[in-house]
Enzyme design. Structure first.
Site, PDB file in Angstrom:
ATOM      1  N   SER A   1       5.712  -7.027  -1.128  1.00 32.71           N
ATOM      2  CA  SER A   1       4.456  -8.063  -1.019  1.00 32.71           C
ATOM      3  C   SER A   1       3.105  -7.839  -1.516  1.00 32.71           C
ATOM      4  CB  SER A   1       4.280  -8.518   0.701  1.00 32.71           C
ATOM      5  OG  SER A   1       5.624  -8.619   1.120  1.00 32.71           O
TER       6      SER A   1
HETATM    7  N1  SAH Z   1       7.449  -5.671   3.423  1.00 33.99           N
HETATM    8  C1  SAH Z   1       8.272  -5.535   2.156  1.00 33.99           C
HETATM    9  C2  SAH Z   1       8.877  -6.801   1.662  1.00 33.99           C
HETATM   10  C3  SAH Z   1      10.110  -7.022   1.178  1.00 33.99           C
HETATM   11  S1  SAH Z   1      10.750  -8.376   0.925  1.00 33.99           S
HETATM   12  C4  SAH Z   1       7.702  -4.670   1.190  1.00 33.99           C
HETATM   13  O1  SAH Z   1       6.289  -4.724   1.291  1.00 33.99           O
HETATM   14  O2  SAH Z   1       8.120  -4.101   0.204  1.00 33.99           O
HETATM   15  C5  SAH Z   1      11.651  -8.825   2.183  1.00 33.99           C
HETATM   16  C6  SAH Z   1      12.809  -8.043   2.580  1.00 33.99           C
HETATM   17  O3  SAH Z   1      13.439  -8.528   3.783  1.00 33.99           O
HETATM   18  C7  SAH Z   1      13.777  -7.729   1.759  1.00 33.99           C
HETATM   19  O4  SAH Z   1      13.893  -6.218   1.330  1.00 33.99           O
HETATM   20  C8  SAH Z   1      14.915  -8.414   2.062  1.00 33.99           C
HETATM   21  O5  SAH Z   1      16.311  -7.535   1.734  1.00 33.99           O
HETATM   22  C9  SAH Z   1      14.814  -8.124   3.546  1.00 33.99           C
HETATM   23  N2  SAH Z   1      15.674  -9.016   4.206  1.00 33.99           N
HETATM   24  C10 SAH Z   1      16.077 -10.387   4.316  1.00 33.99           C
HETATM   25  N3  SAH Z   1      16.607 -10.755   5.167  1.00 33.99           N
HETATM   26  C11 SAH Z   1      17.027  -9.665   6.145  1.00 33.99           C
HETATM   27  C12 SAH Z   1      17.465  -9.706   7.251  1.00 33.99           C
HETATM   28  N4  SAH Z   1      18.015 -10.619   8.116  1.00 33.99           N
HETATM   29  N5  SAH Z   1      17.140  -8.303   8.102  1.00 33.99           N
HETATM   30  C13 SAH Z   1      16.726  -7.485   7.451  1.00 33.99           C
HETATM   31  N6  SAH Z   1      15.968  -7.684   6.185  1.00 33.99           N
HETATM   32  C14 SAH Z   1      16.099  -8.599   5.584  1.00 33.99           C
END
Ligand code: SAH
Length: 211
Positions: free
Chosen positions: A56
């Protein structure tokens, strides 16, 4: 090392919580980013981390962390570990972070990295975070970094009365809103505040197939 300049830039953009700024200043965002993109690590942009996912934008990480109002004693559930960057910010602000990631490769690399960095109050699990983490519920605070179309009732049910959830909600690729939901101590209707228009990757798993 540490991202002091990034934290200063976020303060100029309106982030006021000094604990959040300090947590960001102590980290090295480059460590959470694939080598080819590291030159852009301290820019205020989201970046690709592989598997179609993103780390993010720092401003959004800071705003979400600030909106949670953490004071140090909370147990936090995070849905979407991704790179582990938001997890590492939260781990400095609360007692324990329980984080769930649905993409196995990301769950593994975040786990290795956070251990390497010495975080001992972070508990990671690979799986569908839309189901929450029932064995360790309820949580004082819940944060989602992937967007469902509506707030998953199961997550709300794992929030302590008086607890706070920050979650992006809305259609995939469309107009999503970052919401702060406060569960009232009396168990009445939760209070919902709109914080910011945002664009997150979709929350996959069961909430998506139900959508
Ligand atoms: N906070 C993270 C953002 C990653 S983007 C950072 O700063 O790096 C969002 C993430 O949510 C992705 O890695 C995706 O794989 C995960 N995601 C999507 N749906 C999900 C679910 N149902 N359960 C767990 N993770 C999920």
């Amino acid at each position: 090392m540490g991202d002091r300049v990034l934290a200063e830039a976020l303060a100029k953009k309106g982030i006021q919580d000094s604990r959040v700024l300090e947590a960001i200043a102590r980290l090295d965002r480059a460590a959470f980013i694939p080598e080819a993109l590291r030159h852009a690590a301290t820019e205020d942009f989201p970046l690709a981390i592989g598997h179609g996912q993103t780390i993010s934008q720092p401003y959004v990480v800071a705003l979400m962390s600030q909106a949670l109002g953490l004071r140090g004693s909370e147990r936090v559930l995070e849905i979407g570990t991704g790179s582990g960057y938001q997890t590492a910010v939260l781990a400095q602000l609360c007692k324990e972070v329980y984080s769930v990631e649905i993409v196995p490769a990301l769950a593994r690399s975040a786990s290795l990295l956070l251990k390497d960095l010495g975080f001992s109050n972070v508990f990671l699990r690979e799986g569908d975070g839309g189901q929450g983490w029932p064995e360790t519920a309820p949580f004082d605070v819940i944060i989602a970094t992937a967007a469902p179309e509506a707030v998953p009732p199961r997550l709300l049910a794992q929030l302590q009365p008086g607890g706070v959830m920050v979650i992006p909600v809305g259609p995939q690729g469309g107009a999503q809103e970052l919401l702060r939901i406060t569960r009232s101590p009396e168990g009445l209707l939760p209070r919902v505040e709109h914080l910011l228009p945002v664009r997150f990757v979709p929350m996959t798993g069961e909430v998506q197939s139900l959508g």
